[in-house]
Design a protein around this motif. Structure first.
Motif, PDB file in Angstrom:
ATOM      1  N   THR A 159     -36.135 -20.198 -12.066  1.00 52.37           N
ATOM      2  CA  THR A 159     -35.138 -20.394 -11.025  1.00 52.37           C
ATOM      3  C   THR A 159     -34.519 -19.022 -10.775  1.00 52.37           C
ATOM      4  OG1 THR A 159     -33.240 -20.771 -12.502  1.00 52.37           O
ATOM      5  CG2 THR A 159     -34.638 -22.685 -11.976  1.00 52.37           C
ATOM      6  N   ILE A 160     -33.626 -18.931  -9.801  1.00 50.63           N
ATOM      7  CA  ILE A 160     -33.002 -17.644  -9.521  1.00 50.63           C
ATOM      8  C   ILE A 160     -32.172 -17.147 -10.705  1.00 50.63           C
ATOM      9  CG2 ILE A 160     -30.927 -18.634  -8.478  1.00 50.63           C
ATOM     10  CD1 ILE A 160     -32.826 -15.450  -7.337  1.00 50.63           C
ATOM     11  N   ASP A 161     -31.762 -18.074 -11.580  1.00 50.57           N
ATOM     12  CA  ASP A 161     -30.934 -17.707 -12.736  1.00 50.57           C
ATOM     13  C   ASP A 161     -31.712 -17.682 -14.048  1.00 50.57           C
ATOM     14  OD1 ASP A 161     -28.368 -17.452 -11.385  1.00 50.57           O
ATOM     15  OD2 ASP A 161     -28.471 -19.628 -11.105  1.00 50.57           O
ATOM     16  N   TYR A 162     -33.019 -17.928 -13.970  1.00 47.37           N
ATOM     17  CA  TYR A 162     -33.796 -17.969 -15.211  1.00 47.37           C
ATOM     18  C   TYR A 162     -35.161 -17.329 -14.985  1.00 47.37           C
ATOM     19  CZ  TYR A 162     -36.489 -19.686 -19.161  1.00 47.37           C
ATOM     20  OH  TYR A 162     -37.298 -19.752 -20.264  1.00 47.37           O
ATOM     21  N   VAL A 163     -35.557 -16.429 -15.897  1.00 48.26           N
ATOM     22  CA  VAL A 163     -36.848 -15.758 -15.789  1.00 48.26           C
ATOM     23  C   VAL A 163     -37.699 -16.028 -17.032  1.00 48.26           C
ATOM     24  CG1 VAL A 163     -36.184 -13.909 -14.217  1.00 48.26           C
ATOM     25  CG2 VAL A 163     -35.739 -13.649 -16.661  1.00 48.26           C
ATOM     26  N   HIS A 164     -39.002 -16.086 -16.834  1.00 39.45           N
ATOM     27  CA  HIS A 164     -39.937 -16.294 -17.942  1.00 39.45           C
ATOM     28  C   HIS A 164     -40.267 -14.959 -18.617  1.00 39.45           C
ATOM     29  CE1 HIS A 164     -40.453 -20.353 -16.546  1.00 39.45           C
ATOM     30  NE2 HIS A 164     -40.916 -19.958 -15.372  1.00 39.45           N
ATOM     31  N   SER A 165     -40.520 -15.017 -19.901  1.00 40.27           N
ATOM     32  CA  SER A 165     -40.898 -13.808 -20.646  1.00 40.27           C
ATOM     33  C   SER A 165     -42.105 -14.103 -21.533  1.00 40.27           C
ATOM     34  CB  SER A 165     -39.712 -13.312 -21.486  1.00 40.27           C
ATOM     35  OG  SER A 165     -39.268 -14.332 -22.373  1.00 40.27           O
ATOM     36  N   HIS A 166     -43.066 -14.818 -20.956  1.00 41.02           N
ATOM     37  CA  HIS A 166     -44.273 -15.144 -21.704  1.00 41.02           C
ATOM     38  C   HIS A 166     -45.487 -15.154 -20.771  1.00 41.02           C
ATOM     39  CE1 HIS A 166     -43.220 -19.109 -20.042  1.00 41.02           C
ATOM     40  NE2 HIS A 166     -44.525 -19.367 -20.122  1.00 41.02           N
ATOM     41  N   VAL A 167     -46.669 -15.317 -21.360  1.00 40.12           N
ATOM     42  CA  VAL A 167     -47.932 -15.344 -20.636  1.00 40.12           C
ATOM     43  C   VAL A 167     -48.595 -16.700 -20.855  1.00 40.12           C
ATOM     44  CG1 VAL A 167     -50.178 -14.217 -20.329  1.00 40.12           C
ATOM     45  CG2 VAL A 167     -48.193 -12.868 -21.074  1.00 40.12           C
ATOM     46  N   ASN A 168     -49.102 -17.300 -19.769  1.00 36.77           N
ATOM     47  CA  ASN A 168     -49.938 -18.496 -19.860  1.00 36.77           C
ATOM     48  C   ASN A 168     -51.358 -18.153 -19.415  1.00 36.77           C
ATOM     49  OD1 ASN A 168     -47.054 -20.081 -18.843  1.00 36.77           O
ATOM     50  ND2 ASN A 168     -48.116 -20.825 -20.654  1.00 36.77           N
ATOM     51  N   ILE A 169     -52.341 -18.905 -19.888  1.00 38.35           N
ATOM     52  CA  ILE A 169     -53.742 -18.613 -19.579  1.00 38.35           C
ATOM     53  C   ILE A 169     -54.414 -19.855 -19.001  1.00 38.35           C
ATOM     54  CG2 ILE A 169     -55.962 -17.815 -20.481  1.00 38.35           C
ATOM     55  CD1 ILE A 169     -54.438 -16.536 -22.809  1.00 38.35           C
ATOM     56  N   CYS A 206     -27.940 -12.236  -5.844  1.00 36.44           N
ATOM     57  CA  CYS A 206     -28.754 -11.736  -4.743  1.00 36.44           C
ATOM     58  C   CYS A 206     -28.043 -11.914  -3.407  1.00 36.44           C
ATOM     59  CB  CYS A 206     -30.093 -12.469  -4.702  1.00 36.44           C
ATOM     60  SG  CYS A 206     -31.211 -12.021  -6.048  1.00 36.44           S
ATOM     61  N   SER A 207     -28.114 -10.890  -2.569  1.00 35.18           N
ATOM     62  CA  SER A 207     -27.498 -10.906  -1.254  1.00 35.18           C
ATOM     63  C   SER A 207     -28.546 -10.468  -0.234  1.00 35.18           C
ATOM     64  CB  SER A 207     -26.294  -9.958  -1.222  1.00 35.18           C
ATOM     65  OG  SER A 207     -25.737  -9.889   0.070  1.00 35.18           O
ATOM     66  N   ARG A 208     -28.684 -11.220   0.846  1.00 33.42           N
ATOM     67  CA  ARG A 208     -29.712 -10.976   1.846  1.00 33.42           C
ATOM     68  C   ARG A 208     -29.444  -9.700   2.617  1.00 33.42           C
ATOM     69  NH1 ARG A 208     -33.441 -14.435   4.497  1.00 33.42           N
ATOM     70  NH2 ARG A 208     -35.063 -13.050   5.301  1.00 33.42           N
ATOM     71  N   ARG A 209     -30.489  -8.918   2.829  1.00 37.04           N
ATOM     72  CA  ARG A 209     -30.433  -7.728   3.662  1.00 37.04           C
ATOM     73  C   ARG A 209     -31.574  -7.789   4.670  1.00 37.04           C
ATOM     74  NH1 ARG A 209     -26.333  -7.623   1.360  1.00 37.04           N
ATOM     75  NH2 ARG A 209     -25.209  -5.888   0.418  1.00 37.04           N
ATOM     76  N   SER A 210     -31.588  -6.867   5.599  1.00 40.79           N
ATOM     77  CA  SER A 210     -32.643  -6.852   6.609  1.00 40.79           C
ATOM     78  C   SER A 210     -33.979  -6.501   5.975  1.00 40.79           C
ATOM     79  CB  SER A 210     -32.305  -5.840   7.710  1.00 40.79           C
ATOM     80  OG  SER A 210     -32.210  -4.540   7.156  1.00 40.79           O
TER      81      SER A 210
END
Length: 420
Positions: free
Chosen positions: A125-135, A292-296
């Motif tokens: 999600t925008i507030d959660y990032v993965h730090s692993h690898v899947n195969i 995050c804030s939208r820019r052009s």
């Protein structure tokens, strides 16, 4: 007296009934006005996303006759607007749904080594990032095997390439939302599942174009440290068997146009950089979570090739501007296939528009075409090819057939049989 009192009461009654009548009329008028306003607003919303397939233009009906259409980009008097963001006509492909990825990913990364697709990092999600690898195993079409990434490694917007055993991971964004980039680089030995360090980039970058070419690891473009400004820098370093043969990166000829989210391909010993964009979301000033804030943003269709003389040449542009395609391509029978992405924003609403086509670039004729349509529009999808099948997994899909805006982050996996 009694008769006089009756007349007086009758006059009061008539007066009260008249007031009630006027009040009723006012309420009814107000109701119809609100309904009309709401309907007009809803129709405006639909009209702003009105896409006509098999057409070069998009027709936006005038909701209020005689009045111009207003948007963030100004006022438009014309009813016919540029259709560069519209779906392109193409053959319908037969897609087969496979096992979904263990987790959904946006802005993830992937490399294919023989029958295995290694899928890295990305947003959950925008507030959660993965730090692993899947195969993913193309032979038996199953997901299996998971291992962690180094704690210091970026989680999205990675530059990545493989030599068939070792995976080189370059720079990228560390953390969720719109956090800062890192200059750290890593190498994964896919046989031993061990990680090692390499010399860091001279400066951090978001989503740089990355490829192995003529014994050197090339890193180009991307976004600068503010996440928005396009970078033109181009560096290379000699590598072999997962190790850097030099201590420092060498400065090379700058890329003609900077920016992130582009495909970088080596075909017939030629280095090609395809599509991409200038500008991106930025961290909101003062936000403790780097919201995050939208820019052009400007999405483009440019294609560049680096030749043996280390000079950039311009090749025929893509059929439509396309970005978020860095891991969405494969080479099959002298053709580059690119699945999905994002294109130019809706000219009225300025909202992001996703791509739902598989685009083909014939390396013999140097011509583009639409190979076919995907089951839905999607960006930052991860693509592989095995035994005649084109696969894609993960990314952010559209809101439905009639709404090309991005919505749900998915982990779905599909495949279609190619006939090239």
């Amino acid at each position: 007296m009694a008769r006089n009192n009756g007349k007086h009461v009758s006059k009061k009654l008539v007066f009260l009934l008249s007031c009630a009548g006027f009040l009723g009329v006012a309420l009814i008028a107000d109701f119809f006005w609100a309904s009309s306003s709401s309907l007009s607003s809803a129709y405006s919303s639909i009209a702003s996303n009105w896409v006509l397939e098999k057409s070069e233009t998009v027709v936006v009906p005038n909701v209020v006759k005689g009045k111009a259409v207003k948007s963030k980009n100004g006022t438009h008097d014309a009813r016919i607007l540029s259709g560069t963001f519209a779906d392109l006509p193409g053959p319908e492909l037969k897609w087969e749904k496979m096992a979904s990825a263990p987790v959904p990913r946006l802005d993830g990364s992937a490399v294919q080594i023989k029958n295995l697709l290694y899928v890295f990092a990305g947003y959950g999600t925008i507030d959660y990032v993965h730090s692993h690898v899947n195969i993913y195993n193309f032979t038996d079409n199953t997901w299996g095997g998971r291992f962690n990434m180094p704690k210091e490694m970026a989680h999205s917007h990675l530059g990545m390439v493989t030599d068939g055993r070792y995976v080189y991971v370059i720079s990228g964004q560390y953390g969720p939302q719109c956090r800062g980039p890192t200059s750290r680089t890593f190498v994964l030995d896919t046989k031993t599942k061990k990680w090692s360090d390499m010399p860091p980039l001279p400066v951090p970058r978001y989503a740089p174009a990355t490829q192995l070419w003529k014994g050197r690891l090339h890193v180009m473009g991307g976004s600068k440290e503010d996440r928005h400004e396009p970078a033109l820098d181009h560096w290379s370093i000699a590598v072999k068997d997962g190790k850097a043969l030099e201590k420092k990166w060498k400065t090379e000829i700058p890329i003609p146009r900077g920016g992130p989210h582009r495909a970088c391909v080596v075909a017939d010993d030629r280095l090609l950089v395809i599509g991409g964009q200038e500008g991106d979301f930025m961290a909101k000033p003062g936000s403790p979570i780097f919201k995050c804030s939208r820019r052009s943003e400007v999405v483009y269709s440019d294609v560049y090739m680096l030749d043996d003389e280390m000079k950039w040449k311009t090749l025929p542009p893509m059929p439509k501007p396309d970005s978020h395609i860095e891991f969405a391509w494969v080479i099959v029978n002298n053709s580059i296939l690119i699945a999905g992405g994002t294109t130019e924003k809706n000219p009225v609403t300025s909202r992001m528009i996703l791509v739902g086509e598989v685009l083909q670039f014939n390396l013999r004729t140097m011509k583009w075409s639409v190979y076919g349509r995907m089951p839905y529009r999607i960006k930052t999808t991860l693509v592989g090819f095995w035994d005649g099948w084109l696969y894609f997994t993960s990314g952010q899909r559209d809101r439905g057939p009639d709404d090309p805006q991005p919505r749900k982050v998915v982990g779905e996996t599909f495949r279609t049989k190619l006939h090239l």
